[in-house]
Write a protein that holds these residues in place. Structure first.
Motif, short mmCIF file in Angstrom:
data_model
loop_
_atom_site.label_atom_id
_atom_site.label_comp_id
_atom_site.label_asym_id
_atom_site.label_seq_id
_atom_site.Cartn_x
_atom_site.Cartn_y
_atom_site.Cartn_z
N ARG A 153 0.85 -1.19 0.00
CA ARG A 153 0.00 0.00 0.00
C ARG A 153 0.89 1.24 0.00
NH1 ARG A 153 -5.30 0.99 1.40
NH2 ARG A 153 -5.78 3.11 2.07
N TRP A 155 0.83 5.52 0.22
CA TRP A 155 -0.02 6.58 0.74
C TRP A 155 0.07 7.87 -0.08
CZ3 TRP A 155 -3.13 5.12 4.65
CH2 TRP A 155 -2.78 3.97 5.34
N HIS A 183 -7.48 13.09 0.87
CA HIS A 183 -8.30 11.91 1.19
C HIS A 183 -8.02 10.78 0.21
CE1 HIS A 183 -12.09 9.50 1.08
NE2 HIS A 183 -11.90 9.55 2.40
N ALA A 184 -7.93 11.10 -1.09
CA ALA A 184 -7.66 10.07 -2.10
C ALA A 184 -6.28 9.46 -1.91
CB ALA A 184 -7.80 10.66 -3.49
N ARG A 187 -6.19 7.03 0.91
CA ARG A 187 -6.86 5.76 0.60
C ARG A 187 -6.06 4.90 -0.37
NH1 ARG A 187 -12.25 5.09 1.54
NH2 ARG A 187 -12.49 3.98 -0.45
N GLY A 188 -4.86 5.36 -0.73
CA GLY A 188 -4.02 4.55 -1.60
C GLY A 188 -4.00 4.98 -3.05
#
Length: 215
Positions: A153, A155, A183-184, A187-188
């Protein structure tokens, strides 16, 4: 098996199951074996080095495969009787790769085997959005495409910092786009699998699509 190279082979005599004369196939190697894939993406069989005898003509234009245990023999050509495939069905890139059929996966595996394997296991192509503002002007931007390995993942911290430092100052959209970008990233990133796979797969419709016959 003896080494030979070509991208596509056309069956000109005999045939594998579901591959009568005239069928164009490509081979996908897997160590001591190779899958035989038609241009509609369907795997019609697997030939193994231990059970299939291969003979290549002196000019390398034809290849003869014989499997006595299964009772078949076929001759394939890459010369005047062969030629490249002109219709190779691309996967439906508008759908998530996790929903592709086996035939769609087989086609993509021929073009980009390492990427296909990673995507099968959950890998993703993503971009990280960010915002830059100049008082009365706010610009929504996106990072270069990044491939995230299966089980990993990212960030997008770098792009979050860009938005935090440069994104707030635009009126009226700067704060809103900055929040959405952060925010996006948190979420990865934004999934762009479909767009990226379409670019990778553009070569599938050309005569030069990579493929290697069995060794």
């Amino acid at each position: 098996m003896a080494a030979a190279t070509s991208e596509f082979w056309r069956v000109i005599e005999g045939g594998f199951p579901a591959c009568p004369p005239g069928t164009v196939v490509v081979f996908v190697n897997d160590g001591a074996s190779a899958r035989i894939i038609r241009t509609d993406g369907h795997v019609v069989g697997t030939i193994h080095q231990s059970t299939t005898r291969q003979t290549v003509s002196a000019d390398g234009a034809t290849i003869t495969l014989v499997n006595e245990s299964e009772g078949w023999r076929t001759v394939l050509s890459k010369g005047a009787h062969g030629g490249p495939a002109t219709q190779w069905q691309m996967p439906d890139t508008k759908r998530d790769p996790s929903q592709w059929t086996d035939a769609e996966w087989h086609v993509f595996e021929v073009a980009a085997p390492q990427v296909a394997a990673a995507l099968r296991n959950g890998g993703r192509f993503v971009v990280f959005p960010y915002c830059i503002s100049l008082v009365f002007l706010s610009l929504k931007q996106a990072s270069p495409i990044t491939f995230v390995q299966p089980g990993k993942r990212k960030w997008g911290i770098r792009w979050m910092l860009v938005s935090l430092v440069l994104g707030w100052w635009g009126i009226p959209w700067g704060p809103w786009w900055t929040i959405r970008s952060i925010h996006a990233c948190a979420r990865g990133g934004i999934d762009v699998n479909g767009t990226t796979i379409r670019r990778i797969g553009q070569g599938l419709a050309t005569p030069n699509m990579p493929g290697t016959p069995p060794r």
